[in-house]
Scaffold this motif. Structure first.
Motif, PDB file in Angstrom:
ATOM      1  N   ILE A  18     -15.482   4.779  -6.652  1.00 34.25           N
ATOM      2  CA  ILE A  18     -15.288   3.351  -6.593  1.00 34.25           C
ATOM      3  C   ILE A  18     -16.185   2.768  -5.582  1.00 34.25           C
ATOM      4  N   MET A  19     -16.828   1.493  -5.743  1.00 32.48           N
ATOM      5  CA  MET A  19     -17.684   0.856  -4.629  1.00 32.48           C
ATOM      6  C   MET A  19     -16.771   0.495  -3.408  1.00 32.48           C
ATOM      7  N   GLY A  20     -17.316   0.749  -2.182  1.00 30.36           N
ATOM      8  CA  GLY A  20     -16.582   0.789  -1.420  1.00 30.36           C
ATOM      9  C   GLY A  20     -16.020  -0.633  -0.803  1.00 30.36           C
ATOM     10  N   THR A  21     -15.766  -1.599  -1.381  1.00 34.88           N
ATOM     11  CA  THR A  21     -15.464  -2.883  -0.971  1.00 34.88           C
ATOM     12  C   THR A  21     -14.189  -3.089  -0.433  1.00 34.88           C
ATOM     13  N   TYR A  22     -13.309  -1.873  -0.252  1.00 32.75           N
ATOM     14  CA  TYR A  22     -12.171  -2.026   0.251  1.00 32.75           C
ATOM     15  C   TYR A  22     -11.914  -0.928   1.582  1.00 32.75           C
ATOM     16  N   LYS A  23     -11.254  -1.116   2.386  1.00 32.17           N
ATOM     17  CA  LYS A  23     -10.823  -0.182   3.238  1.00 32.17           C
ATOM     18  C   LYS A  23      -9.234   0.346   2.700  1.00 32.17           C
ATOM     19  N   ARG A  24      -8.965   1.261   2.159  1.00 31.10           N
ATOM     20  CA  ARG A  24      -7.872   1.561   1.563  1.00 31.10           C
ATOM     21  C   ARG A  24      -6.905   2.551   2.562  1.00 31.10           C
ATOM     22  N   PHE A  25      -5.630   2.172   2.238  1.00 30.89           N
ATOM     23  CA  PHE A  25      -4.542   3.259   2.961  1.00 30.89           C
ATOM     24  C   PHE A  25      -4.668   4.396   1.943  1.00 30.89           C
ATOM     25  N   PRO A  26      -4.360   5.725   2.405  1.00 32.16           N
ATOM     26  CA  PRO A  26      -4.321   7.010   1.765  1.00 32.16           C
ATOM     27  C   PRO A  26      -2.925   7.133   1.115  1.00 32.16           C
ATOM     28  N   VAL A  27      -2.748   6.021   0.029  1.00 35.12           N
ATOM     29  CA  VAL A  27      -1.689   6.306  -0.719  1.00 35.12           C
ATOM     30  C   VAL A  27      -2.248   6.001  -2.230  1.00 35.12           C
ATOM     31  N   VAL A  28      -1.687   6.789  -3.368  1.00 37.09           N
ATOM     32  CA  VAL A  28      -1.876   6.301  -4.413  1.00 37.09           C
ATOM     33  C   VAL A  28      -0.426   5.577  -5.216  1.00 37.09           C
ATOM     34  N   LEU A  29      -0.655   4.520  -5.575  1.00 38.81           N
ATOM     35  CA  LEU A  29       0.654   3.714  -5.918  1.00 38.81           C
ATOM     36  C   LEU A  29       0.810   3.979  -7.426  1.00 38.81           C
ATOM     37  N   VAL A  30       1.980   4.552  -7.980  1.00 45.35           N
ATOM     38  CA  VAL A  30       1.936   4.858  -9.255  1.00 45.35           C
ATOM     39  C   VAL A  30       3.244   3.833 -10.051  1.00 45.35           C
ATOM     40  N   LYS A  31       4.050   3.393  -9.598  1.00 43.23           N
ATOM     41  CA  LYS A  31       5.468   2.839 -10.118  1.00 43.23           C
ATOM     42  C   LYS A  31       5.713   1.755  -9.277  1.00 43.23           C
ATOM     43  N   GLY A  32       6.455   0.465  -9.738  1.00 41.73           N
ATOM     44  CA  GLY A  32       6.965  -0.440  -8.986  1.00 41.73           C
ATOM     45  C   GLY A  32       8.189  -0.953 -10.104  1.00 41.73           C
ATOM     46  N   SER A  33       9.116  -1.373  -9.030  1.00 41.53           N
ATOM     47  CA  SER A  33      10.235  -2.306  -9.703  1.00 41.53           C
ATOM     48  C   SER A  33      10.782  -3.049  -8.653  1.00 41.53           C
ATOM     49  N   GLY A  34      10.970  -4.334  -9.002  1.00 43.21           N
ATOM     50  CA  GLY A  34      11.533  -5.191  -8.115  1.00 43.21           C
ATOM     51  C   GLY A  34      10.867  -5.474  -6.815  1.00 43.21           C
ATOM     52  N   MET A  35      11.564  -4.998  -5.533  1.00 42.82           N
ATOM     53  CA  MET A  35      11.074  -5.133  -4.407  1.00 42.82           C
ATOM     54  C   MET A  35      10.191  -3.837  -3.925  1.00 42.82           C
ATOM     55  N   LYS A  36      10.345  -2.586  -4.754  1.00 43.55           N
ATOM     56  CA  LYS A  36       9.990  -1.709  -4.357  1.00 43.55           C
ATOM     57  C   LYS A  36       8.602  -1.127  -5.036  1.00 43.55           C
ATOM     58  N   VAL A  37       7.910  -0.096  -4.493  1.00 45.90           N
ATOM     59  CA  VAL A  37       7.000   0.489  -5.074  1.00 45.90           C
ATOM     60  C   VAL A  37       6.978   2.095  -4.847  1.00 45.90           C
ATOM     61  N   TRP A  38       6.280   3.206  -5.775  1.00 47.61           N
ATOM     62  CA  TRP A  38       6.515   4.342  -5.149  1.00 47.61           C
ATOM     63  C   TRP A  38       4.931   4.828  -5.257  1.00 47.61           C
ATOM     64  N   ASP A  39       4.800   5.704  -4.410  1.00 49.31           N
ATOM     65  CA  ASP A  39       3.277   6.723  -4.356  1.00 49.31           C
ATOM     66  C   ASP A  39       3.618   7.878  -5.382  1.00 49.31           C
ATOM     67  N   SER A  40       2.245   8.490  -5.406  1.00 50.62           N
ATOM     68  CA  SER A  40       2.256   9.699  -6.234  1.00 50.62           C
ATOM     69  C   SER A  40       2.889  10.979  -5.782  1.00 50.62           C
ATOM     70  N   THR A  41       3.472  10.896  -4.554  1.00 47.65           N
ATOM     71  CA  THR A  41       4.250  11.943  -3.967  1.00 47.65           C
ATOM     72  C   THR A  41       5.833  11.604  -4.266  1.00 47.65           C
ATOM     73  N   GLY A  42       5.880  10.400  -4.713  1.00 42.30           N
ATOM     74  CA  GLY A  42       7.763  10.229  -4.974  1.00 42.30           C
ATOM     75  C   GLY A  42       8.160   9.333  -3.951  1.00 42.30           C
ATOM     76  N   LYS A  43       7.051   9.040  -2.815  1.00 44.76           N
ATOM     77  CA  LYS A  43       7.625   8.244  -1.519  1.00 44.76           C
ATOM     78  C   LYS A  43       8.007   6.723  -2.018  1.00 44.76           C
ATOM     79  N   GLU A  44       9.005   6.311  -1.621  1.00 46.62           N
ATOM     80  CA  GLU A  44       9.391   4.871  -1.741  1.00 46.62           C
ATOM     81  C   GLU A  44       8.960   4.072  -0.853  1.00 46.62           C
ATOM     82  N   TYR A  45       8.459   2.664  -1.095  1.00 43.92           N
ATOM     83  CA  TYR A  45       8.110   1.547  -0.109  1.00 43.92           C
ATOM     84  C   TYR A  45       8.796   0.480  -0.391  1.00 43.92           C
TER      85      TYR A  45
END
Ligand code: PLP
Length: 396
Positions: A14-41
Motif C-alpha cells: 500500500i502506498m505510504g501516504t499515511y503514517k499508520r498506527f500498528p493495529v488492524v481494526l476488524v470490527k466496530g459497534s456504536g462507540m467501540k472498535v476492536w482490533d485483530s487481537t480482540g483488543k477493544e478501543y
C-alpha cells in the motif's frame, strides 16, 4: 493472518501516504472498535468526524442491505429514487434548492469551485475567476483543492499550483475586504477550521463575510465537509450565525462511513451547471444515497443534535477540570462534539499512550489533540476518555 504479517504486507503493497498506527481494526459497534487481537478501543476519532451515528448503526446498515438487494449502480443518465429522496431531504432542511452528488469532500469542493467559476463566467461578467480562501484552511488533496488549502505543507512538491486562489487571514473581515479585486468571484471557507486545529472564529465573523460578499456581489462558499451533518450541534454550522451561504459542501458524516459527498446551492447559482458541465460516474450511487438518507433521517428524527450540544458542553467542562493539573495543556476549545486541546509540545506520544490504553484520539497540526466522537456519545464515554487521557498525560 497474524497482525504482524498483515502490517508487513500493507507496508509492502500500500502506498505510504499515511503514517499508520500498528493495529488492524476488524470490527466496530456504536462507540467501540476492536482490533485483530480482540483488543477493544473507545473511538473518539470516528473516522475523523465520519461515523457520527456510531459504528454499524442498525438503521444505516439495514438501509444499505435493502438497497444492495434492489439496485447497486446505474448511470446518472437515469433517475433513481434514493437520489431523488436524499436531494429533497437535504434541500428541505437547508438553504439550498439543488444538490450535486459525488464521493468525497475534495470532490464536493472541486464541484463548488467549478460551479463558482461557471456562475461567474455566465453571470458576473468580466474576468472573475479568483477565489479567496483562508490561511490555515483545509479543503482536500486534489490539485485544485490543495491550491485552495491555505497551508504550504500541502503544496510542497506539487507545484505549479492550480491558478485562481489567494489566501487571506482567517477571522479577519478587514483583510478579506482589502483582498477582494475585480477578478474575485467568491470566498471559500470552513465555518470552523478542522484540520487547521479546531480554530473557531468570532461569533460575528460569518455574518461579516456574508455582508462583504453581498456588498461586492461575489459568492460565499462554505466547506462544511467536517463541521456539517450535526458535528457542531446544529445540522449545519452556518445555522448558528443566522446567515445562508450561496454554496455549501458536505462529505464525511453524510453517509455515516459510506463514501459520499454533496455540493448544495441556491437555484440561481446551481443553474450555471447544465448537462455536460460536471459529472461523476459514482456520484449519487444508490447505495451511497440509501446510506446518507438513513443517516440524515436518523439525525433529524432522533435527539442526536440535542445530545451533541449537551455532551459537547460536558466534554469541555471535564477537560477544563483536568487542564489545571497539566501545565502542558495551553488551551481547551470546541463547539458541539468537535473538541480540541492544545499542547505546549508534540501530541504524538500522548495519542500513542491513549491507543495503548484503549482510547482512539487524533492529533492535528503537531500539537492539537482532537476528540471527534460519534454524536451518540454519552457521559460515561466522555468520563472514560478523559480518565484515560489524564493517565496518558501523567505517564512519565
Ligand atoms: N474539507 C474539509 C474541511 C475537510 O476537513 C476535509 C477532510 O479532512 C476535506 C475537505 C477533504 O475531504 P475528503 O478527504 O473526503 O476528500
Amino acid at each position: 493472518m497474524q497482525t504482524e504479517e498483515l502490517i508487513r504486507q500493507a507496508d509492502e503493497n500500500i502506498m505510504g501516504t499515511y503514517k499508520r498506527f500498528p493495529v488492524v481494526l476488524v470490527k466496530g459497534s456504536g462507540m467501540k472498535v476492536w482490533d485483530s487481537t480482540g483488543k477493544e478501543y473507545l473511538d473518539m476519532v470516528a473516522g475523523i468526524a465520519v461515523c457520527s451515528l456510531g459504528h454499524s448503526h442498525p438503521t444505516v446498515v439495514a438501509a444499505i442491505k435493502e438497497q444492495l438487494d434492489k439496485l447497486t449502480h446505474v448511470s446518472n443518465l437515469y433517475y433513481t429514487e434514493p437520489q431523488i429522496r436524499l436531494a429533497k431531504l437535504l434541500t428541505d432542511n437547508s438553504f439550498a434548492d439543488e444538490v450535486f452528488f459525488c464521493n468525497s469532500g475534495a470532490e464536493a469542493n472541486e464541484a463548488a469551485i467549478k460551479l463558482a467559476r461557471k456562475y461567474a463566467h455566465d453571470h458576473l461578467g468580466g474576468d472573475k475567476y479568483e477565489l479567496l480562501t483562508m490561511r490555515n484552511s483545509f479543503h482536500g488533496r486534489t490539485l485544485a483543492t490543495i491550491a485552495a488549502t491555505g497551508q504550504e505543507k500541502f503544496h510542497k512538491g506539487f507545484e505549479p499550483l492550480t491558478e485562481g486562489f489567494r489566501h487571506v487571514p482567517f477571522n479577519d473581515p478587514a483583510a478579506l475586504e482589502e483582498a477582494i479585486t475585480d477578478e474575485t468571484c467568491g470566498v471559500m471557507l470552513e465555518p470552523i477550521q478542522g484540520e487547521g486545529g479546531v480554530v473557531i472564529p468570532d461569533d460575528n465573523y460569518l455574518r461579516e463575510v456574508r455582508m462583504l460578499c453581498d456588498k461586492k456581489g461575489i459568492l460565499m462558499i462554505l466547506d462544511e465537509v467536517q463541521v456539517g451533518m450535526g458535528r457542531t450541534g446544529t445540522l449545519f454550522a452556518y445555522e448558528q450565525s443566522g446567515i445562508k451561504p450561496d454554496i455549501l459542501t458536505l462529505a464525511k458524516a453524510l453517509g455515516n462511513g459510506f463514501p459520499v459527498g454533496a455540493m448544495l446551492a441556491a437555484d440561481k447559482i446551481a443553474s450555471a451547471f447544465t448537462p455536460g458541465a460536471h459529472a461523476s460516474t459514482f456520484g449519487g450511487n444508490p447505495l451511497a444515497m440509501a446510506a446518507a438518507l438513513a443517516t440524515l433521517e436518523t439525525i433529524l428524527k432522533t435527539g442526536i443534535l440535542e445530545n451533541c450540544r449537551r455532551m459537547g458542553v460536558y466534554f469541555l467542562k471535564k477537560l477544563e477540570e483536568i487542564k489545571g493539573r497539566h501545565p502542558a495543556i495551553t488551551a481547551v476549545r470546541g463547539r458541539g462534539l468537535m473538541v480540541a486541546l492544545e499542547l505546549g509540545h508534540s501530541g504524538e506520544e500522548i495519542v500513542n499512550r491513549c491507543l495503548k490504553r484503549g482510547l482512539l484520539i487524533n492529533c492535528t497540526n503537531g500539537n492539537i489533540l482532537r476528540f471527534l466522537p460519534p454524536l451518540i456519545t454519552g457521559r460515561e464515554d466522555i468520563d472514560r476518555a478523559v480518565e484515560i487521557f489524564d493517565e496518558a498525560m501523567c505517564e512519565k
